[in-house]
Design an enzyme around this catalytic site. Structure first.
Site, short mmCIF file in Angstrom:
data_model
loop_
_atom_site.label_atom_id
_atom_site.label_comp_id
_atom_site.label_asym_id
_atom_site.label_seq_id
_atom_site.Cartn_x
_atom_site.Cartn_y
_atom_site.Cartn_z
N GLY A 1 -0.05 5.39 11.83
CA GLY A 1 -1.72 5.65 11.77
C GLY A 1 -2.15 5.32 10.21
O GLY A 1 -2.86 5.52 9.91
N SER B 1 2.29 10.66 10.70
CA SER B 1 2.95 11.81 9.98
C SER B 1 2.03 11.67 8.70
O SER B 1 2.09 11.01 8.05
CB SER B 1 4.17 11.62 9.89
OG SER B 1 4.53 12.38 8.60
N VAL C 1 -2.90 0.76 0.40
CA VAL C 1 -3.15 -0.46 -0.22
C VAL C 1 -3.71 -1.40 0.79
O VAL C 1 -3.24 -1.25 1.80
CB VAL C 1 -2.53 -1.15 -1.40
CG1 VAL C 1 -2.43 -0.42 -2.72
CG2 VAL C 1 -1.05 -1.21 -0.66
N ALA D 1 -8.67 -6.09 0.77
CA ALA D 1 -8.97 -7.67 0.69
C ALA D 1 -8.77 -8.27 2.16
O ALA D 1 -7.66 -8.25 2.53
CB ALA D 1 -8.87 -8.39 -0.53
N LYS E 1 -16.94 -10.48 0.46
CA LYS E 1 -15.87 -11.44 -0.42
C LYS E 1 -16.21 -12.65 0.07
O LYS E 1 -16.16 -12.96 1.15
CB LYS E 1 -14.70 -10.82 0.05
CG LYS E 1 -13.58 -11.69 -0.48
CD LYS E 1 -12.23 -11.37 0.07
CE LYS E 1 -11.17 -12.43 -0.30
NZ LYS E 1 -9.79 -11.95 -0.07
N VAL F 1 8.64 11.52 13.29
CA VAL F 1 9.44 11.24 14.46
C VAL F 1 10.69 11.76 14.09
O VAL F 1 11.28 11.06 13.25
CB VAL F 1 9.22 9.81 14.89
CG1 VAL F 1 10.56 9.72 15.97
CG2 VAL F 1 8.07 9.57 15.47
N LEU G 1 3.14 -4.08 8.53
CA LEU G 1 4.39 -4.24 7.82
C LEU G 1 5.67 -4.26 8.51
O LEU G 1 6.49 -4.68 8.06
CB LEU G 1 4.03 -3.15 6.46
CG LEU G 1 2.81 -3.33 5.73
CD1 LEU G 1 2.83 -2.02 4.96
CD2 LEU G 1 2.87 -4.61 4.88
N THR H 1 -3.52 -11.91 3.55
CA THR H 1 -3.24 -12.45 4.63
C THR H 1 -2.74 -11.12 5.79
O THR H 1 -2.66 -11.64 7.03
CB THR H 1 -2.28 -13.53 4.70
OG1 THR H 1 -1.22 -13.14 3.87
CG2 THR H 1 -3.02 -14.71 4.02
P1 FAD Z 1 1.67 1.83 6.56
O1 FAD Z 1 0.39 2.09 5.90
O2 FAD Z 1 2.79 1.99 5.79
O3 FAD Z 1 1.53 2.98 7.70
C1 FAD Z 1 2.64 3.34 8.47
C2 FAD Z 1 2.38 4.56 9.20
O4 FAD Z 1 3.63 4.81 10.11
C3 FAD Z 1 1.79 5.74 8.69
O5 FAD Z 1 0.94 6.53 9.24
C4 FAD Z 1 3.20 6.57 8.40
O6 FAD Z 1 3.01 8.18 8.76
C5 FAD Z 1 3.73 6.11 9.91
N1 FAD Z 1 5.40 6.55 9.93
C6 FAD Z 1 6.12 6.05 9.34
N2 FAD Z 1 7.42 6.66 9.71
C7 FAD Z 1 7.07 7.61 10.59
C8 FAD Z 1 7.85 8.79 11.09
N3 FAD Z 1 9.06 8.72 11.11
N4 FAD Z 1 7.26 9.61 11.99
C9 FAD Z 1 5.67 9.36 12.35
N5 FAD Z 1 4.85 8.45 11.50
C10 FAD Z 1 5.34 7.66 10.67
N6 FAD Z 1 -3.26 -6.71 3.14
C11 FAD Z 1 -4.39 -7.28 3.08
O7 FAD Z 1 -4.71 -7.81 4.23
N7 FAD Z 1 -5.18 -7.31 1.96
C12 FAD Z 1 -4.60 -6.85 0.95
O8 FAD Z 1 -5.38 -6.88 -0.12
C13 FAD Z 1 -3.38 -6.40 0.74
N8 FAD Z 1 -2.90 -5.82 -0.49
C14 FAD Z 1 -1.68 -5.21 -0.54
C15 FAD Z 1 -1.36 -4.77 -1.49
C16 FAD Z 1 0.06 -4.51 -1.78
C17 FAD Z 1 0.54 -4.02 -3.14
C18 FAD Z 1 0.98 -4.15 -0.47
C19 FAD Z 1 2.19 -3.69 -0.72
C20 FAD Z 1 0.34 -4.46 0.53
C21 FAD Z 1 -0.92 -5.02 0.68
N9 FAD Z 1 -1.67 -5.42 1.82
C22 FAD Z 1 -2.66 -6.09 1.93
C23 FAD Z 1 -0.90 -5.24 3.16
C24 FAD Z 1 -1.48 -3.96 3.75
O9 FAD Z 1 -1.58 -2.93 2.84
C25 FAD Z 1 -0.75 -3.73 5.39
O10 FAD Z 1 -0.65 -4.78 6.06
C26 FAD Z 1 -1.68 -2.65 5.82
O11 FAD Z 1 -2.16 -1.50 5.12
C27 FAD Z 1 -1.05 -2.16 7.18
O12 FAD Z 1 0.21 -1.29 6.84
P2 FAD Z 1 0.87 -0.64 8.11
O13 FAD Z 1 -0.13 0.10 8.79
O14 FAD Z 1 1.62 -1.59 8.61
O15 FAD Z 1 1.61 0.65 7.46
#
Ligand code: FAD
Length: 497
Positions: free
Chosen positions: A14, A41, A49, A52, A80, A187, A335, A346
């Site tokens: 989420g 979770s 983070v 942008a 932006k 999970v 990610l 990006t």
């Molecule tokens: P996450 O935010 O890590 O979410 C993972 C989810 O999975 C969470 O809800 C967690 O609870 C859940 N989860 C994991 N394991 C389990 C489990 N076992 N059971 C239940 N739930 C679980 N992108 C941009 O476009 N612009 C930016 O400026 C930018 N800046 C960034 C700066 C940094 C330093 C970093 C590291 C990344 C940046 N990004 C940026 C990338 C951006 O943060 C991510 O692409 C975006 O937040 C998506 O993250 P996500 O949802 O894939 O993962």
């Protein structure tokens, strides 16, 4: 026999990726009776983070039916207009990579050649003078681009800075209104079909179960399904993109909002500065091979305009991509599918691009492997294009002398990038495939900003005398200067949160 349609989709995670996927699928599958469940979770949390964006965000917001004013208010968003790169050619250097295009209306492809020709003829004028978005951004002025292709305002472009946590919350309420069911819990068990290897259910530590036909892995960097369960493999790109950690810390909001991101070169990486309505986001993206975490933290805090208003947070990552992002009935988005680094904002774009690919290749229950192969093929290509664009920033840093930058300068570029740089140097041409994310204007801005000088231009221009070309270029410059001054100053779009 045709396989049955997907009846149940389960999204794991989420964060921004999970809720963007949930919002888009709940809209696209609205009348199909497909059930969508999202498992997340609170104890694990999100990366927190990602503030942008780039202009493709408009496409996503329209797809899911977002009203701009409501979205900006709910997420603390600001406009932006591009990214200012400070210090990438050594202390004191600066250039802007603006959104939108260079030159006058309808001249986006040819204008860079006109400008190169004028520069080669002795014109001494900065690149920024020739992009309305850049001039306006520097003066703190903003308006939306017009759809009238004859207007200079059609050359403008913009995206947003926003609070990633608030964006996910905003999308969550939208998705839940459309029937997405959220299960809170970690999970603890993943059930799979013994014959096909397909994932059949996620079971949380509280005993809740989410069964499905299709699973979207949005679990973040670890890739709980795609990597930890299905062993997709990871291609590490840290030899080209050396930063592997970041400190992030918020500071007090600006009184006058800067309508662009700042990316400031530092000794062992670079620092971001992202103004939101209710705070400024700051971070130092660094290479742990060239500094210690303590030194990096101190360097971030010392460089910030004002003290942090919350404890700095450390995030570690490995730049690279999953070797496969769709295996069986599991598709990785966000990610979990890979991460390069945040320099050109990006990642959120790659999430929406993953969603777009999933929508166009949406499978039946048998998850035709041909669809998965196509998904992977496009994704791999997209990641490589973005990678090359980022490496250009790191490699072409002639004015920087610190060990990290010297190492980047000495690391050979990938062949694809080396060819593109050489082509530009020789002929002023930037040869792009039709589906590449960054277009001529972006490559032109960053090539020049990073010190790559073109020695040629499109010879079709030779039909016009050099003096006439120069007059045209100067006229565009004057029109941009005048137009920028007439734009309204940036105001907080709505009262601060
Ligand atoms: P996450 O935010 O890590 O979410 C993972 C989810 O999975 C969470 O809800 C967690 O609870 C859940 N989860 C994991 N394991 C389990 C489990 N076992 N059971 C239940 N739930 C679980 N992108 C941009 O476009 N612009 C930016 O400026 C930018 N800046 C960034 C700066 C940094 C330093 C970093 C590291 C990344 C940046 N990004 C940026 C990338 C951006 O943060 C991510 O692409 C975006 O937040 C998506 O993250 P996500 O949802 O894939 O993962």
């Amino acid at each position: 026999m045709t396989s049955a349609p997907i009846g149940r989709v389960v999204i794991l995670g989420g964060g921004t990726a999970g809720w963007m996927t949930a919002a888009a699928l709940s809209k696209a599958l609205e009348n199909t009776g497909t059930a969508i469940t999202l498992v997340e979770s609170d104890a694990i949390g999100t990366i927190g983070v990602g503030e942008a964006t780039i202009p493709t965000i408009h496409w996503f917001n329209q797809l899911v039916g977002i009203d701009e004013a409501e979205f900006m208010q709910a997420t603390g968003a600001t406009y932006k207009m591009g990214i200012e790169f400070q210090g990438w050619q050594g202390p004191g250097s600066s250039y802007l990579h603006p959104f939108g295009t260079f030159g006058g209306p309808g001249d986006a492809t040819m204008f860079p050649h006109r400008l190169i020709r004028a520069w080669l003829g002795g014109l001494d004028a900065p690149m920024e003078d020739f992009a309305l978005t850049a001039r306006a951004a520097r003066q703190g002025r903003f308006t939306r681009p017009t759809g009238d292709p004859r207007s200079l305002l059609s050359t403008l472009g913009y995206a947003y800075h926003f609070d990633a946590g608030l964006y996910a919350r905003f999308l969550r309420s939208m998705a839940e209104r459309r029937g997405v069911v959220r299960i809170e819990g970690k999970v603890a068990r993943i059930d799979r079909d013994v014959d096909s290897g397909f994932v059949t259910a996620l079971v949380t530590d509280r005993g809740d179960e989410a069964s499905g036909d299709l699973f979207i892995d949005c679990s973040g960097l670890r890739g709980l399904l795609i990597e930890e369960t299905l062993s997709a493999g990871f291609e590490d790109w840290s030899h080209w993109l050396p930063c592997d950690a970041a400190w992030a810390a918020p500071s007090a909001p600006e009184t006058t909002i800067t309508p662009y991101t700042r990316a400031i070169a530092m000794e062992a990486g670079w620092r971001w500065r992202i103004p939101l309505q209710h705070r400024v986001g700051n971070g130092y993206v660094f290479s742990s091979a060239f500094t210690t975490t303590e030194t990096a933290r101190d360097a971030l805090v010392a460089a910030m305009d004002s003290p942090p208003i919350a404890e700095p947070r450390l995030i570690r990552f490995t730049p690279g991509r999953r070797k496969r992002s769709w295996i069986g009935n599991v598709v990785a988005i966000g990610l979990s599918s890979g991460f390069l680094e945040p320099l050109e904002s990006t990642s959120i774009h790659l999430i929406q691009s993953g969603i777009a690919k999933l929508l166009s290749l949406f499978p039946r229950q048998d998850c035709d492997p041909g669809l998965a192969r196509r998904f992977d093929q496009i994704f791999q290509r997209e990641m490589e294009d973005v990678r090359d664009f980022l490496i250009l920033h790191y490699h072409m840093t002639a004015g920087r002398t610190e060990p990290l930058w010297q190492a980047c300068q000495a690391t050979p570029m990938p062949d694809t990038l080396a060819t593109r740089v050489e082509q530009y140097r020789r002929s002023g041409r930037i040869i792009l495939d039709t589906d590449e994310l960054f277009r001529d204007a972006s490559w032109f801005a960053v090539m020049n900003g990073q010190g790559v000088r073109a020695m040629g231009y499109n010879p079709m221009l030779d039909a016009t005398p050099a003096a006439e070309n120069l007059r045209h270029v100067e006229a565009v410059r004057a029109a941009i200067r005048k137009s920028a001054q007439e734009l309204p100053p940036v105001v907080r779009p709505i009262p601060a949160l």
